[in-house]
Motif scaffolding. Structure first.
Motif, PDB file in Angstrom:
ATOM      1  N   UNK A 245       0.810  -1.218   0.000  1.00  0.00           N
ATOM      2  CA  UNK A 245       0.000   0.000   0.000  1.00  0.00           C
ATOM      3  C   UNK A 245       0.847   1.272   0.000  1.00  0.00           C
ATOM      4  N   UNK A 246       2.161   1.147   0.247  1.00  0.00           N
ATOM      5  CA  UNK A 246       2.990   2.352   0.144  1.00  0.00           C
ATOM      6  C   UNK A 246       3.083   2.825  -1.299  1.00  0.00           C
ATOM      7  N   UNK A 247       2.642   1.978  -2.244  1.00  0.00           N
ATOM      8  CA  UNK A 247       2.635   2.357  -3.660  1.00  0.00           C
ATOM      9  C   UNK A 247       1.337   3.054  -4.059  1.00  0.00           C
ATOM     10  N   UNK A 248       0.401   3.192  -3.100  1.00  0.00           N
ATOM     11  CA  UNK A 248      -0.899   3.799  -3.427  1.00  0.00           C
ATOM     12  C   UNK A 248      -0.788   5.304  -3.600  1.00  0.00           C
ATOM     13  N   UNK A 249      -1.494   5.792  -4.587  1.00  0.00           N
ATOM     14  CA  UNK A 249      -1.681   7.240  -4.716  1.00  0.00           C
ATOM     15  C   UNK A 249      -2.610   7.730  -3.614  1.00  0.00           C
ATOM     16  N   UNK A 250      -2.582   9.016  -3.335  1.00  0.00           N
ATOM     17  CA  UNK A 250      -3.601   9.583  -2.447  1.00  0.00           C
ATOM     18  C   UNK A 250      -4.966   9.361  -3.094  1.00  0.00           C
ATOM     19  N   UNK A 251      -5.917   8.887  -2.306  1.00  0.00           N
ATOM     20  CA  UNK A 251      -7.245   8.601  -2.863  1.00  0.00           C
ATOM     21  C   UNK A 251      -7.315   7.270  -3.592  1.00  0.00           C
ATOM     22  N   UNK A 252      -6.260   6.468  -3.477  1.00  0.00           N
ATOM     23  CA  UNK A 252      -6.253   5.198  -4.195  1.00  0.00           C
ATOM     24  C   UNK A 252      -6.915   4.085  -3.407  1.00  0.00           C
ATOM     25  N   UNK A 253      -7.079   2.942  -4.064  1.00  0.00           N
ATOM     26  CA  UNK A 253      -7.679   1.768  -3.429  1.00  0.00           C
ATOM     27  C   UNK A 253      -6.866   0.535  -3.778  1.00  0.00           C
ATOM     28  N   UNK A 254      -6.598  -0.284  -2.743  1.00  0.00           N
ATOM     29  CA  UNK A 254      -5.856  -1.534  -2.941  1.00  0.00           C
ATOM     30  C   UNK A 254      -6.724  -2.701  -2.537  1.00  0.00           C
ATOM     31  N   UNK A 255      -6.878  -3.652  -3.434  1.00  0.00           N
ATOM     32  CA  UNK A 255      -7.715  -4.828  -3.183  1.00  0.00           C
ATOM     33  C   UNK A 255      -6.841  -6.071  -3.138  1.00  0.00           C
TER      34      UNK A 255
END
Ligand SMILES: [Zn+2]
Length: 362
Positions: A245-255
């Motif tokens: 999840x450190x690769x997530x953009x702000x406002x992103x979603x990880x499933x």
């Protein structure tokens, strides 16, 4: 009627006689059976909850069959192609099951055909309660035999339904871990949404890489060279790390789709631990979401079929890297860098060539 069964002694073919039911079910001729990591895990561990009164379980939950007989008043008729839901209501209903959301069952007694509690679809003939049957379009604009991909695609349809709801942006950059069938189908749905798709796996050549590139996605062998952040992340490799999840953009979603114990090869997930303060920063500060999914419901089967119908059938066929006759099921269980999806022919007249997969012999 022969079926692929598992016992504590391992897998085998058993002659179980013709299925007999109440007369209210569809009788279905099995055509194809998809094999996935869940099946390989069941074979390795043995049936954990065979049906009552049996010491074996008929394997198989990725199904494609042809209706042989239908009860009076059925919405199906002989000759119709069908796939089927996997879950059934558990004997002790929970609020989710009572509302028809079988995929969200929160009771440990749940039943899944071919996985726990009820025989699966790996048989030359099986009974199917039509409320759990999903018709497959066999017409020229339909999937035909490629309908065998609807069940795995239903899982990624559920993933994207939720990402669409959570993510700030409905397009942007998407990162998929794992280029197996689930990862590649997740990538297909990302492309349909207009994402710039990046896929990470461990192989450096072969059909997985070819399928990524044919989709217009960027393939990465390992995650070390990834740069930038991603608006949507779908973890299908089983290399579960919170650090993804450190690769997530702000406002992103990880499933997260794959369990870490599903034997999937490490597809390059980063193994550095995440500090809870960092996680709070990502989730709260970034308005981001991390969630997991398991199983799928009827609405996801419907979405899966329409998403697959939008795809190039040649690309879908490319996901099926090998087929095997029922007698040769052992070869269908092999895994390796050249394998994406293996399909067992329950009907030996079903041929694996592309024309065979787009038309149904009658
Ligand atoms: Zn339930």
């Amino acid at each position: 009627m022969r079926a692929l069964t598992i016992t504590t002694a391992g897998p085998g073919i058993a002659d179980l006689g013709e299925p007999t039911g109440s007369g209210h079910e569809l009788v279905v001729d099995g055509l194809l059976l998809g094999v996935c990591g869940t099946d390989r895990g069941l074979i390795a561990r043995g049936p954990e909850r065979p049906p009552a009164g049996q010491d074996f379980l008929v394997l198989g939950h990725e199904s494609l069959g042809r209706v042989r007989t239908a009860p009076a008043g059925s919405r199906f008729k002989p000759g119709d192609l069908v796939t089927a839901l996997v879950r059934r209501p558990d004997p002790v209903p929970c609020p989710a099951c009572a509302a028809g959301q079988l995929d969200l069952c929160d009771n440990g007694q749940l039943v899944e055909r071919g996985i726990r509690g009820q025989d699966g679809y790996g048989a030359e003939r099986y009974l199917l309660d039509e409320q759990y049957a999903v018709g497959v379009n066999a017409g020229p604009d339909g999937l035909g035999l490629l309908g065998i991909l609807i069940e795995p695609a239903s899982i990624v349809a559920k993933a994207w339904e939720r990402i669409d709801a959570f993510a700030r942006r409905t397009t942007g950059r998407a990162l998929i871990f794992g280029a197996g069938p689930i990862g590649l189908l997740a990538a297909l749905l990302a492309r349909h949404r207009g994402y710039d798709v990046h896929i990470v796996d461990q192989v450096d050549a072969g059909p997985k890489v070819d399928q990524c590139r044919a989709l217009g996605a960027t393939y990465h062998c390992g995650s070390d060279a990834l740069t930038g952040s991603f608006d949507a992340i779908v973890e299908c490799s089983g290399a579960f790390t919170a650090a993804t999840v450190t690769l997530l953009s702000r406002g992103g979603a990880a499933c997260y789709i794959a369990h870490a114990h599903d034997n999937a090869p490490d597809a390059g997930g980063r193994n550095d631990p995440v500090d809870t303060g960092d996680l709070s920063g990502i989730l709260v500060g970034g308005n981001s979401a991390i969630f997991g999914i398991h199983s799928s419901g009827p609405e996801h089967f419907a979405t899966a079929q329409s998403e697959l119908e939008k795809a190039d059938p040649r690309w879908l066929h490319g996901l099926i890297t090998s087929t095997a006759d029922l007698d040769d099921f052992n070869s269908a269980l092999a895994i390796g860098p050249e394998v994406i999806k293996t399909v067992i022919r329950l009907d030996p007249d079903i041929r694996p060539d592309l024309s065979g997969f787009t038309s149904v012999p009658v």
